[in-house]
Design a protein around this motif. Structure first.
Motif, PDB file in Angstrom:
ATOM      1  N   LEU A 177       3.151   6.101  11.661  1.00 22.86           N
ATOM      2  CA  LEU A 177       2.687   4.935  11.685  1.00 22.86           C
ATOM      3  C   LEU A 177       2.684   3.279  13.116  1.00 22.86           C
ATOM      4  CD1 LEU A 177       2.356   5.311   8.117  1.00 22.86           C
ATOM      5  CD2 LEU A 177       0.207   5.572  10.083  1.00 22.86           C
ATOM      6  N   ARG A 178       3.599   3.610  13.387  1.00 19.96           N
ATOM      7  CA  ARG A 178       4.545   2.450  13.502  1.00 19.96           C
ATOM      8  C   ARG A 178       3.526   1.426  14.681  1.00 19.96           C
ATOM      9  NH1 ARG A 178       9.908   4.130  16.097  1.00 19.96           N
ATOM     10  NH2 ARG A 178      10.618   2.859  13.887  1.00 19.96           N
ATOM     11  N   ARG A 179       3.307   2.205  15.850  1.00 19.06           N
ATOM     12  CA  ARG A 179       1.949   2.305  16.515  1.00 19.06           C
ATOM     13  C   ARG A 179       0.630   1.906  15.564  1.00 19.06           C
ATOM     14  NH1 ARG A 179       1.270   0.437  21.976  1.00 19.06           N
ATOM     15  NH2 ARG A 179       2.991   1.859  22.321  1.00 19.06           N
ATOM     16  N   ALA A 180       0.446   2.626  14.624  1.00 21.31           N
ATOM     17  CA  ALA A 180      -0.735   1.821  14.306  1.00 21.31           C
ATOM     18  C   ALA A 180      -0.715   0.675  13.857  1.00 21.31           C
ATOM     19  CB  ALA A 180      -1.410   3.100  13.345  1.00 21.31           C
ATOM     20  N   LEU A 181       0.430   0.513  12.970  1.00 21.49           N
ATOM     21  CA  LEU A 181       0.307  -1.303  12.260  1.00 21.49           C
ATOM     22  C   LEU A 181       0.620  -2.091  13.531  1.00 21.49           C
ATOM     23  CD1 LEU A 181       3.331   0.190   9.266  1.00 21.49           C
ATOM     24  CD2 LEU A 181       0.490  -0.555   9.126  1.00 21.49           C
ATOM     25  N   PHE A 182       1.060  -1.245  14.363  1.00 18.79           N
ATOM     26  CA  PHE A 182       1.483  -2.999  15.664  1.00 18.79           C
ATOM     27  C   PHE A 182       0.198  -2.885  16.203  1.00 18.79           C
ATOM     28  CE2 PHE A 182       1.414  -3.496  20.249  1.00 18.79           C
ATOM     29  CZ  PHE A 182       1.486  -4.476  20.288  1.00 18.79           C
ATOM     30  N   ASP A 183      -0.767  -2.190  16.020  1.00 18.59           N
ATOM     31  CA  ASP A 183      -2.174  -2.389  16.390  1.00 18.59           C
ATOM     32  C   ASP A 183      -2.847  -2.707  15.856  1.00 18.59           C
ATOM     33  OD1 ASP A 183      -2.248  -0.465  18.984  1.00 18.59           O
ATOM     34  OD2 ASP A 183      -3.057   1.434  18.390  1.00 18.59           O
ATOM     35  N   VAL A 184      -3.248  -2.654  15.167  1.00 19.20           N
ATOM     36  CA  VAL A 184      -3.170  -3.931  13.784  1.00 19.20           C
ATOM     37  C   VAL A 184      -3.140  -5.144  12.974  1.00 19.20           C
ATOM     38  CG1 VAL A 184      -4.005  -3.739  10.354  1.00 19.20           C
ATOM     39  CG2 VAL A 184      -3.928  -2.063  12.315  1.00 19.20           C
ATOM     40  N   GLN A 213      11.127   5.757  21.089  1.00 19.92           N
ATOM     41  CA  GLN A 213      12.005   6.517  22.298  1.00 19.92           C
ATOM     42  C   GLN A 213      12.939   7.054  21.619  1.00 19.92           C
ATOM     43  OE1 GLN A 213      12.421   4.766  26.552  1.00 19.92           O
ATOM     44  NE2 GLN A 213      10.859   5.268  26.572  1.00 19.92           N
ATOM     45  N   GLU A 214      13.848   5.912  20.424  1.00 19.81           N
ATOM     46  CA  GLU A 214      14.733   6.374  19.706  1.00 19.81           C
ATOM     47  C   GLU A 214      14.829   7.053  18.419  1.00 19.81           C
ATOM     48  OE1 GLU A 214      17.090   2.905  19.817  1.00 19.81           O
ATOM     49  OE2 GLU A 214      17.480   2.012  21.311  1.00 19.81           O
ATOM     50  N   ARG A 215      13.855   6.401  18.188  1.00 18.93           N
ATOM     51  CA  ARG A 215      13.481   7.248  16.602  1.00 18.93           C
ATOM     52  C   ARG A 215      11.613   6.447  16.636  1.00 18.93           C
ATOM     53  NH1 ARG A 215      13.944   4.445  11.512  1.00 18.93           N
ATOM     54  NH2 ARG A 215      13.290   6.517   9.994  1.00 18.93           N
ATOM     55  N   PRO A 216      11.172   8.137  17.081  1.00 17.35           N
ATOM     56  CA  PRO A 216       9.570   7.962  16.534  1.00 17.35           C
ATOM     57  C   PRO A 216       9.295   7.722  14.901  1.00 17.35           C
ATOM     58  CG  PRO A 216       9.992   9.909  18.078  1.00 17.35           C
ATOM     59  CD  PRO A 216      10.902   9.142  17.382  1.00 17.35           C
ATOM     60  N   ILE A 217       8.451   7.055  14.479  1.00 12.89           N
ATOM     61  CA  ILE A 217       7.856   6.633  13.573  1.00 12.89           C
ATOM     62  C   ILE A 217       6.051   6.836  13.624  1.00 12.89           C
ATOM     63  CG2 ILE A 217       7.419   5.595  11.132  1.00 12.89           C
ATOM     64  CD1 ILE A 217      10.411   4.580  12.229  1.00 12.89           C
ATOM     65  N   LEU A 244       7.062 -11.504  10.390  1.00 10.04           N
ATOM     66  CA  LEU A 244       7.863 -11.258  11.165  1.00 10.04           C
ATOM     67  C   LEU A 244       8.117  -9.558  10.316  1.00 10.04           C
ATOM     68  CD1 LEU A 244      10.914 -13.214  10.303  1.00 10.04           C
ATOM     69  CD2 LEU A 244       9.629 -13.004  12.542  1.00 10.04           C
ATOM     70  N   TRP A 245       7.169  -8.838  11.928  1.00 10.70           N
ATOM     71  CA  TRP A 245       7.422  -7.086  11.257  1.00 10.70           C
ATOM     72  C   TRP A 245       9.011  -6.613  12.084  1.00 10.70           C
ATOM     73  CZ3 TRP A 245       5.317  -3.456  15.460  1.00 10.70           C
ATOM     74  CH2 TRP A 245       5.446  -2.507  14.485  1.00 10.70           C
ATOM     75  N   GLU A 246       9.199  -5.749  11.158  1.00 15.38           N
ATOM     76  CA  GLU A 246      10.553  -4.749  11.802  1.00 15.38           C
ATOM     77  C   GLU A 246       9.747  -3.672  11.853  1.00 15.38           C
ATOM     78  OE1 GLU A 246      14.842  -3.476   9.547  1.00 15.38           O
ATOM     79  OE2 GLU A 246      13.561  -4.270   8.337  1.00 15.38           O
ATOM     80  N   VAL A 247      10.081  -3.853  13.519  1.00 13.58           N
ATOM     81  CA  VAL A 247       9.617  -2.853  13.656  1.00 13.58           C
ATOM     82  C   VAL A 247      10.749  -1.713  14.153  1.00 13.58           C
ATOM     83  CG1 VAL A 247       9.519  -2.120  16.410  1.00 13.58           C
ATOM     84  CG2 VAL A 247       8.980  -4.928  16.381  1.00 13.58           C
ATOM     85  N   GLN A 248      12.125  -1.458  13.466  1.00 11.23           N
ATOM     86  CA  GLN A 248      12.353  -0.625  13.426  1.00 11.23           C
ATOM     87  C   GLN A 248      12.207   0.565  12.088  1.00 11.23           C
ATOM     88  OE1 GLN A 248      16.543  -1.646  13.993  1.00 11.23           O
ATOM     89  NE2 GLN A 248      16.542  -0.458  16.097  1.00 11.23           N
ATOM     90  N   LEU A 277       8.225  -1.806  21.576  1.00  9.49           N
ATOM     91  CA  LEU A 277       8.051  -0.515  20.697  1.00  9.49           C
ATOM     92  C   LEU A 277       7.868   0.453  21.183  1.00  9.49           C
ATOM     93  CD1 LEU A 277       6.008  -0.901  17.688  1.00  9.49           C
ATOM     94  CD2 LEU A 277       3.817   0.078  19.599  1.00  9.49           C
ATOM     95  N   ASP A 278       7.822   0.604  22.775  1.00 12.27           N
ATOM     96  CA  ASP A 278       8.159   2.499  23.334  1.00 12.27           C
ATOM     97  C   ASP A 278       9.750   2.172  23.433  1.00 12.27           C
ATOM     98  OD1 ASP A 278       5.608   2.185  23.779  1.00 12.27           O
ATOM     99  OD2 ASP A 278       5.981   0.813  25.923  1.00 12.27           O
ATOM    100  N   GLU A 279      10.679   1.553  23.305  1.00 14.18           N
ATOM    101  CA  GLU A 279      11.634   1.291  23.280  1.00 14.18           C
ATOM    102  C   GLU A 279      12.557   2.155  22.035  1.00 14.18           C
ATOM    103  OE1 GLU A 279      16.079  -1.401  23.465  1.00 14.18           O
ATOM    104  OE2 GLU A 279      14.077  -2.109  23.859  1.00 14.18           O
TER     105      GLU A 279
END
Length: 90
Positions: free
Chosen positions: A20-27, A14-18, A55-59, A9-11
């Motif tokens: 909602l990514r962190r919020a979705l991961f937390d959910v 760093q490359e492309r901040p989104i 399966l969750w597409e992190v990118q 997630l951190d990687e």
């Protein structure tokens, strides 16, 4: 195991901040899903029930993949779905 998920997630952040990514991961993490086997830069696997995976597409964090048998239930709960064919290339 969650450490590997956090690192991917951190990687990606760093490359492309989104936003909602962190919020979705937390959910997903707080939902009772268990970390699945293997996490790559692009995909994270979560397990639930007996042998079921999500399966969750992190990118592209809006993309979540489930077996087609879950489609009716997911749509009944207000989510839009589309059919994607995944082939095993092993």
């Amino acid at each position: 195991m969650w450490t590997n998920f956090e690192a991917r997630l951190d990687e990606n952040e760093q490359e492309r901040p989104i936003p909602l990514r962190r919020a979705l991961f937390d959910v997903l993490r707080g939902s009772g899903l268990r970390p699945g086997e293997g996490v790559t830069k692009k995909m994270a696997s979560f397990e639930f029930g007996a042998g079921e995976r999500l399966l969750w597409e992190v990118q592209n964090p809006a993309n979540i993949f489930l077996d087609v048998k879950w489609r009716d239930l997911v749509e009944a709960n207000g989510f839009t779905t589309s059919r994607v064919t995944v082939r095993d290339h092993s």
